[in-house]
Design a protein around this motif. Sequence first.
Motif, PDB file in Angstrom:
ATOM      1  N   PHE A  58      -2.964  -2.685  -0.564  1.00 53.24           N
ATOM      2  CA  PHE A  58      -2.052  -3.682  -0.504  1.00 53.24           C
ATOM      3  C   PHE A  58      -0.683  -2.892   0.372  1.00 53.24           C
ATOM      4  N   PRO A  59      -0.723  -3.159   1.424  1.00 56.65           N
ATOM      5  CA  PRO A  59       0.307  -2.421   2.426  1.00 56.65           C
ATOM      6  C   PRO A  59       1.741  -2.949   2.034  1.00 56.65           C
ATOM      7  N   ALA A  60       2.716  -2.122   2.144  1.00 54.20           N
ATOM      8  CA  ALA A  60       4.205  -2.269   1.872  1.00 54.20           C
ATOM      9  C   ALA A  60       4.518  -3.523   2.617  1.00 54.20           C
ATOM     10  N   PRO A  61       5.315  -4.350   1.784  1.00 55.28           N
ATOM     11  CA  PRO A  61       5.949  -5.585   2.498  1.00 55.28           C
ATOM     12  C   PRO A  61       6.553  -5.167   3.865  1.00 55.28           C
ATOM     13  N   GLN A  88       5.616  -5.388  -5.597  1.00 55.67           N
ATOM     14  CA  GLN A  88       6.002  -5.034  -4.435  1.00 55.67           C
ATOM     15  C   GLN A  88       7.117  -5.849  -3.921  1.00 55.67           C
ATOM     16  N   ALA A  89       7.406  -7.060  -4.347  1.00 53.11           N
ATOM     17  CA  ALA A  89       8.879  -7.861  -3.890  1.00 53.11           C
ATOM     18  C   ALA A  89       9.938  -7.080  -4.349  1.00 53.11           C
ATOM     19  N   ARG A  90       9.697  -6.264  -5.683  1.00 49.26           N
ATOM     20  CA  ARG A  90      10.841  -5.240  -5.850  1.00 49.26           C
ATOM     21  C   ARG A  90      10.997  -4.049  -5.562  1.00 49.26           C
ATOM     22  N   HIS A  91       9.880  -3.733  -4.836  1.00 52.29           N
ATOM     23  CA  HIS A  91       9.679  -2.406  -4.031  1.00 52.29           C
ATOM     24  C   HIS A  91       9.003  -2.504  -2.718  1.00 52.29           C
ATOM     25  N   PRO A  92       9.778  -3.062  -1.841  1.00 54.00           N
ATOM     26  CA  PRO A  92       9.159  -3.436  -0.607  1.00 54.00           C
ATOM     27  C   PRO A  92       8.568  -2.386   0.322  1.00 54.00           C
ATOM     28  N   ASP A  93       8.963  -1.044   0.180  1.00 46.38           N
ATOM     29  CA  ASP A  93       8.522   0.058   0.859  1.00 46.38           C
ATOM     30  C   ASP A  93       7.269   0.849   0.141  1.00 46.38           C
ATOM     31  N   LEU A 317       5.441  -4.999 -15.894  1.00 43.75           N
ATOM     32  CA  LEU A 317       4.519  -5.922 -16.424  1.00 43.75           C
ATOM     33  C   LEU A 317       4.800  -6.223 -17.882  1.00 43.75           C
ATOM     34  N   MET A 318       5.972  -5.382 -18.701  1.00 47.99           N
ATOM     35  CA  MET A 318       6.171  -5.447 -20.017  1.00 47.99           C
ATOM     36  C   MET A 318       7.609  -6.621 -19.715  1.00 47.99           C
ATOM     37  N   SER A 319       8.153  -6.594 -18.557  1.00 48.81           N
ATOM     38  CA  SER A 319       9.464  -7.291 -18.558  1.00 48.81           C
ATOM     39  C   SER A 319       9.248  -8.782 -18.801  1.00 48.81           C
ATOM     40  N   PRO A 320      10.084  -9.678 -18.810  1.00 47.66           N
ATOM     41  CA  PRO A 320      10.144 -11.105 -19.248  1.00 47.66           C
ATOM     42  C   PRO A 320       9.409 -11.675 -17.798  1.00 47.66           C
ATOM     43  N   GLU A 321       9.723 -11.352 -16.671  1.00 48.50           N
ATOM     44  CA  GLU A 321       9.078 -11.630 -15.333  1.00 48.50           C
ATOM     45  C   GLU A 321       7.831 -11.222 -15.212  1.00 48.50           C
TER      46      GLU A 321
END
Length: 389
Positions: A58-61, A88-93, A317-321
């Motif tokens: 999965f390339p960086a966004p 990745q949306a949280r970590h786009p790089d 993955l443990m967060s509510p989101e």
Amino acid sequence: MRTPVLPYRQNLASCAALVNGAGLGQSWPIMRLPALLPAIAAFLALSVATSGAQTVLFPAPSGTSAREIVVYSSLDNDLAAPLLQAFQARHPDLAVRYDNLLTGELHERIVRETRQGTGTADFAFSSAMDLQIKLANDGFARAVVTPDTPDWPDWANWRDTAYALTFEPAVFAYHKPSFAGQEPPATRADLVRWIAGHPDQARGRIGTYDIARSGVGYLFMARDQELYPGIWSVVQAMGRAGVQQFPTSSALLERISDGRLAIGYNLLGSYAADWARRHPDVGLILPRDFTVVVSRVALVPAAARHPELGAELLSFLMSPEGQTLLSRTLRLSAVSLEVAGQQSPAGGMQDLAGLRLKPVPVSPGLLAYLDQATRAKLLARWTEAISGR
């Protein structure tokens, strides 16, 4: 020499289908993951299949990547993609290398790479609860405390090294047209009565896992034996009716959907729910006498090359989101008490109120299932009972 990596584009239609509701004998509301589909539409991956493994990159966004997280997992690519895209949306790089492995291979690779001193995955996520606990128990996992650890259920956390992230029941799946005008079995006693009362309908049309080849099938049967004194009479009844055994969920569900099988016993709920959503003739029932619940277990390997990235993914993955995404993607109830308390029946498989849920605890007790003498004894009893004796 490594097998060449081949171009691969993630199927947008299959990803979009994941965010639609699944049916359990009823219609489910449409659920969508905002802002996720455009990312999936733009996603270009690379894939390689070797033995039972498949690697997806999965390339960086952002288009530029200074870091890469390596994930070993037994979760199918189509189900993993929305989770990784959201991370990745949280970590786009951040780029993600996703190795889809058989559960035994996942365990063996982490052990081998750790002992070789070459480093291993940053995050491991597997449906083989016993093998994941063995990794943690044998020192191949590191302790990680996330913001949600203090509120995580006790049964779903072992020493902060292994966390249950999903809540996956064993279900009865059935061919709806085969039960037109009658209620399908909802308990194990119901199943035995149905077999006795409908011998022609049942003959050769009951399916279950081959527990000698299916790890989750073996775990389900081991739990059945612990929880239900009459389980062997159920297996004998299925055996006399010519039960068919299969190593995979898809083989069972394909035959249920087209009517070759009338009913499947002890199928993994995540795959059955996804199949039911796409095949309207498949219905699901969570057994009313008791429902065994297993989990996919996550850990950060002790020899991870980038343990801080593994800890970040675990925290997400443990967060509510993350738990909401897991619930929607896999059609399951969340482990997170915060998310589970907010879910409508559409958030997971169905309303779980009134069910006798029996989750398998994340604990060293799972190691008993790996004992070869215990396994041989259970398989011998299974073989005898399935023969109808």
